[in-house]
Design an enzyme around this catalytic site. Structure first.
Site, short mmCIF file in Angstrom:
data_model
loop_
_atom_site.label_atom_id
_atom_site.label_comp_id
_atom_site.label_asym_id
_atom_site.label_seq_id
_atom_site.Cartn_x
_atom_site.Cartn_y
_atom_site.Cartn_z
CD GLU A 1 6.54 114.35 38.82
OE1 GLU A 1 5.81 115.19 39.39
OE2 GLU A 1 7.55 114.68 38.17
CD GLU B 1 7.59 115.33 33.84
OE1 GLU B 1 6.60 114.58 33.79
OE2 GLU B 1 7.67 116.33 34.58
#
Length: 804
Positions: free
Chosen positions: A431, A510
């Site tokens: 991220e 994820e």
């Protein structure tokens, strides 16, 4: 530090393990002179510390202890601690470590190195006042040569000093730990020796009948003259038999230079490494000169073919399979960051029961012995490097060091890890916020991928892309710099990205726990699989005081399987499964795009038939099962049979609650293949003690989990019991930690008592002698106590890889 790793002490190479350390307020014990029991000292300073010389030579007020050592986990928890919710409200600061040791004259002329598997964080290392170097990133392994600054002689003392500084806070979105929290080695070699992490074993060609094992290595000559040497290579089977060998031609190695070697060894009928049969070979290398062995090393490796295919996902050894993975942070609950290997072994055993076959090391390189464990147990691994690049997520995180250190840290991690067959992917980041700056992000990613490929061209690189449609990663070329496109959450967007360009290889890096997310991977061949957030509850990333941990795991911090995890088990397990729970409210789903804001996940499933309300009321019962049919009985009376739902959603009953026995029976083709029952508990009457094993060794890496369950007179657990349980121990053992899995409890882990949470708590036991019986007793007010006996002795059946 711990006992020498098996295979690490070679004929000409000596690995001496650092043990112990000295904390403010206690007098230092007498120095330990035996280098094979390498102890040290630790001292903590709330502010800046005095200089290296003052710290190294001031003998007052140091605390003696063993390392690995995480001093932050000792607490206390406090809302005012600067680590804040990200760090679990635990303390931060500066820790100094030192060690006095001597080297006898027999080590004169040898090359001597120190190796650290991880120091949190911003470490500086000195030997005899000479500064050796600094490493800011707490998750990487590193080392230094000590030779030129050492004092050799029976009466000459050497002083190693380490400064670890994590005063800048917050520095992480999760609990990072503090100090020398991983293992350390002193390595002594000949002047002509293998370069650290220089040996690389690959298997470029594999068939049913034979495999080519390619052994590449580097040899350094630190003597004062040119030398002639040859390298002998032996390939050893999982049973310990030599199944192939080769010898290099004589190598001329100039003084002060390194030379490279590459040899192919063919072995017949290779045993392939995989999830079911994780067979490991070893490459034994020896440098020979004039009939003598100058240096040797052993490298464990696996023969396996792992690949990602755009149309069909992930393949291992010619078999198409889904990656059923979980994300794991590096803490071990009550042990913080200094985690005994048995803690991880037990956790992975529990995850395997649920059908998990892969681990993402979120969001940093793991300890090397964790990768050894995954090799031995057959888990696939995504080896991740960073949680940020140049744009911060917390004020003092790795963004401060990224520009200067990122390529170095990638290089060292890849060199260290590339022989592990468990690793199928590297990840360049999680991220990453830099992607909003398109051109600079692409330049950074291209540079990182190039370093990964330079040092390990055999494995693909991915990244957990963050909001890729918002930052246009799929459109601007950034995603296609990756060998495998990884995206966090947003599975439908990931699938759409494949539709737009079917040459892409894709994986969910994820994911949420819900059924729709699993279906996105299950029902699309091109989707290689997923990594759930998360596999185990972890310290930090709190929703606010007094919560000290995040609760999204399939397991709690103690390694216990949560009721919610059985739903995942019904989707992922290959064996018949049936489990029933009481559902009290709908699950609070993780947002499709969680960003960086912690979300409190409140428990809504309970694996008991003992609700707080004992008056007549309606209960919702869910059965998690992969069986064709489930029959639910209450006190022997069928509440109805439910066939397997086409979408694999739970089977649901609503029934009037009554005390007694709730039984679920799973059938396939009419035959009973699985059962599960819940019983109503009476009044609390006693403690029931159980242990995950009845034996343990003296190894630092070995512990036994002793669980105290508050039960009624028939031994049925009381699910809402919360009384304080006190533990006592006699014999050659210590209570290394206590815990109960309660993420809202700020009780100390370093204690001999713990409040029960949902009816249970644990004492974690470590052996301190080679032989003997250890008795653990548990008591609580108003309850009948209990005791259990463990046997201390023997050796752990483990093969460990040394980092050299």
């Amino acid at each position: 530090m711990h006992a020498p790793q098996k295979g690490a002490v070679m004929k000409r190479r000596f690995c001496m393990i650092l043990l112990g350390i000295l904390i403010s307020g206690l007098s230092a014990p007498a120095e330990t002179r035996n280098i094979l029991s390498f102890d040290a000292a630790w001292r903590f300073f709330k502010g800046d510390a005095p200089g290296a010389e003052a710290v190294m030579y001031d003998d007052s007020k140091w605390r003696h202890l063993d390392v690995p050592h995480d001093w932050s986990i000792e607490g206390p928890f406090a809302a005012a601690n600067p680590t804040g919710p990200g760090g679990g409200f635990l303390p931060a600061g500066i820790g100094w470590y030192r060690k006095h040791f001597t080297l006898t004259p027999k080590y004169a002329g040898r090359r001597i190195f120190i190796e650290f598997d991880g120091v949190m964080a911003n470490s500086d290392v000195w030997i005899n006042g000479v500064h050796l170097g600094k490493r800011p990133y707490g998750y990487v392994s590193f080392g230094y040569e000590l030779t030129e600054a050492l004092r050799i002689g029976n009466d000459k003392t050497n002083i190693l000093a380490v400064r670890a500084d994590n005063t800048g806070q917050p520095a992480s979105r999760w609990y990072a730990g503090a100090g020398i929290y991983r293992h350390v080695r002193l390595v002594i070699t000949d002047a002509v020796h293998f370069v650290k992490w220089g040996t690389f074993v690959t298997t470029p060609r594999i068939t049913v009948t034979q495999a080519v094992v390619r052994v590449q290595g580097r040899i350094m000559n630190q003597s004062g003259k040119t030398g002639d040497a040859a390298v002998e290579i032996k390939i050893v089977s999982p049973e310990g038999k030599i199944v192939g060998s080769a010898n290099t031609k004589p190598l001329k190695i100039p003084s002060g230079r390194t030379v490279d070697l590459s040899e192919d060894v063919i072995i017949s009928s290779p045993r392939l490494w995989g999830a079911e049969n994780p067979d490991l070979y070893q490459a034994h290398l020896a440098i020979r000169s004039a009939g003598a062995v100058l240096d040797d090393e052993r490298i464990s490796f696996g023969i396996r073919d792992a690949r990602f295919v755009p149309e069909t996902g992930f393949w291992l050894n010619g078999r198409n399979m889904k990656i059923k993975g979980v994300c794991l942070h590096h803490d071990g609950g009550a042990f913080g960051a200094a985690v005994p290997l048995r803690v991880w072994e037990r956790r992975l055993q529990q995850l395997r029961i649920l059908g998990v076959n892969a681990i993402r090391t979120a969001h940093n390189p793991p300890a090397p012995e964790f990768l050894d464990l995954c090799d031995r147990m057959g888990f696939l691994v995504m080896d991740e490097l960073f949680d940020c690049w140049t744009i911060a997520k917390t004020p003092y995180d790795y963004h401060l060091s990224f520009k200067d250190w990122a390529h170095i840290d990638v290089r060292d991690t890849v060199l260290r890890d590339r022989n592990h067959p468990s690793i199928i992917l590297y990840s360049a980041g999680n991220e990453i916020r830099d992607t909003v700056n398109e051109e600079s992000a692409k330049k950074i990613l291209a540079g990182l991928v190039a370093v990964f490929h330079q040092y390990d061209p055999s494995r693909p690189v991915t990244q957990g892309l963050f909001r890729p449609n918002a930052s246009h990663d799929y459109d601007n070329g950034l995603a296609d710099l990756l060998d495998v496109v990884g995206t966090n959450y947003r599975d439908l967007e990931l699938l759409a990205a494949w539709e737009a360009r079917p040459t892409r290889r894709i994986v969910g890096t994820e994911q949420r726990h819900d059924l729709a997310t699993w279906q996105a991977a299950r029902d699309h061949a091109q989707h290689a699989g997923q990594f759930l957030w998360s596999g185990i509850d972890y310290l930090g990333e709190s929703s606010g005081w007094p919560v000290i941990a995040a609760g999204f795991g399939l397991l709690d911090r103690t390694g216990a399987i949560k009721p919610m995890a059985y739903e995942r088990m019904s989707w992922w397990s290959t064996t018949p499964v049936v489990q029933v729970v009481r559902r009290t409210s709908p699950s609070k789903t993780v947002p499709e795009d969680p960003g960086f804001v912690p979300v409190m996940n409140r428990q809504s499933q309970f694996a008991d038939w003992s609700p707080a309300d004992r008056d007549p009321h309606e209960e919702t019962v869910e059965a998690y099962s992969n069986c064709e049919e489930v029959d639910l009985l209450l006190n022997g009376r069928s509440l109805g049979k439910r066939p397997r739902n086409a979408d694999d959603s739970p089977r649901i009953w609503k029934t009037k609650w009554e005390p007694g026995i709730l039984t679920a029976i799973g059938r396939n083709h009419g035959a009973v293949v699985a059962t599960h029952e819940l019983r109503t508990a009476g009044e609390p009457a006693k403690i029931v003690l159980t242990a995950d094993r009845t034996y343990l060794t003296q190894s630092w890496d070995d512990v036994v989990f002793v669980t105290a369950t508050i039960a009624d007179r028939d031994g049925i657990p009381i699910p809402d019991a919360s009384g304080l349980v006190s533990f006592g121990i006699t014999g050659p053992g210590i209570i290394a930690a206590v815990d109960n899995g309660d993420n809202s409890s700020a009780e100390s882990f370093q204690a001999s008592e713990r409040s029960a949470y949902q009816g249970r708590c644990l004492a974690i036991i470590r052996g301190v002698a080679a032989r003997g019986k250890i008795t653990i007793a548990a008591a609580s007010s108003g309850l009948k106590g209990a005791s259990i006996v463990l046997n201390c002795g023997g050796q752990l059946p483990r093969i460990r890889r040394r980092s050299r």
